[in-house]
Enzyme design. Sequence first.
Site, PDB file in Angstrom:
ATOM      1  N   PRO A  47      -7.724  -4.615   1.520  1.00  0.00           N
ATOM      2  CA  PRO A  47      -7.714  -3.622   0.442  1.00  0.00           C
ATOM      3  C   PRO A  47      -9.055  -3.478  -0.253  1.00  0.00           C
ATOM      4  O   PRO A  47      -9.536  -4.394  -0.888  1.00  0.00           O
ATOM      5  CB  PRO A  47      -6.663  -4.174  -0.537  1.00  0.00           C
ATOM      6  CG  PRO A  47      -5.927  -5.231   0.206  1.00  0.00           C
ATOM      7  CD  PRO A  47      -6.869  -5.753   1.226  1.00  0.00           C
ATOM      8  N   GLU A  48      -9.657  -2.340  -0.085  1.00  0.00           N
ATOM      9  CA  GLU A  48     -10.791  -1.960  -0.911  1.00  0.00           C
ATOM     10  C   GLU A  48     -10.273  -0.862  -1.829  1.00  0.00           C
ATOM     11  O   GLU A  48      -9.073  -0.661  -1.929  1.00  0.00           O
ATOM     12  CB  GLU A  48     -11.960  -1.496  -0.028  1.00  0.00           C
ATOM     13  CG  GLU A  48     -12.441  -2.603   0.903  1.00  0.00           C
ATOM     14  CD  GLU A  48     -13.676  -2.245   1.723  1.00  0.00           C
ATOM     15  OE1 GLU A  48     -14.448  -1.392   1.280  1.00  0.00           O
ATOM     16  OE2 GLU A  48     -13.848  -2.835   2.792  1.00  0.00           O
TER      17      GLU A  48
END
Length: 271
Positions: free
Chosen positions: A2-3
Amino acid sequence: MPELPEVETTRRGIAPHIEGKRVSDVIVRHHQLRWPVPRGLRAKLAGHTLKSVSRRAKYLLLGFDHGTLILHLGMSGSLRIIDDKLPAEKHDHLDILFEHGKALRLTDPRRFGCVLWTKDDAQQHELLAGLGPEPLSDAFSGEYLFQRSRGRKGTIKQFIMDGKIVVGVGNIYASESLFLAGINPKRIAGRISRERYDKLAAAIKQVLAAAIAQGGTTLRDFVGGDGKPGYFAQQLNVYGREGEPCRVCGTAIRQQVLGQRSTFYCPLCQR
DNA sequence: CCCGATTCCTGTAGGC
DNA sequence: TGCCTACAGGAATCGG
């Protein structure tokens, strides 16, 4: 992993299901994440209505009238909306149950994520207070990057991955943005021109916006709030493509470690 | 202040 | 087939 686009995808996926709903119960199955999950979450949240689901950097903020639950997905975390009777599996560490029969479930195999509570303004929390601007905001620009980069001796890749400079640009999108801007990731941040920073800021905004539109990038673990993967991986130009031909010029993509992170770039397109 | 190295954790890929 | 090791990575923290 997750960015910013994956966290924003998660926010959009879960918010409509739980905003305005009242918490009925909280189940914590594993207290040791990046930091200990606070004790007494059930007593703190049960009976309270979730007012808002917002995002700052890669943090998700669940706003209540008496405080905020701060969530971070680390590198393998995901949040899903489930039926509150769905049996838990191995890495399902936290469930927040709501009165309408749904639950928010945190799954995080590598446990780099965190769950924290603050009764004060979440933006002033020590983890959030010193963060740089949101990349999709007007405060983030080529002019801003240029000013902040003067005198910096580190590489441009490490510079844009520094959360005090700009938030949400992780390893994947840093490589992709530098490719779009035509900048070699090994360049020294303090020696890059204003014009090139204009291109870079625009590239970062473009890449992140496109990734959000695709529901994020799923390489392995990531699923959005609806349990579905993101599709931006199909549009990656350099990340994970070592030895494969550049989509623009055909040169083999190179991989090099910068600051303990794998970095991918085209040696011809990026100077 | 700035920067590089280290640390947390576990699933997965690659080597033999 | 199965075991072992290396590696992946967000970001705080520490040491220089």
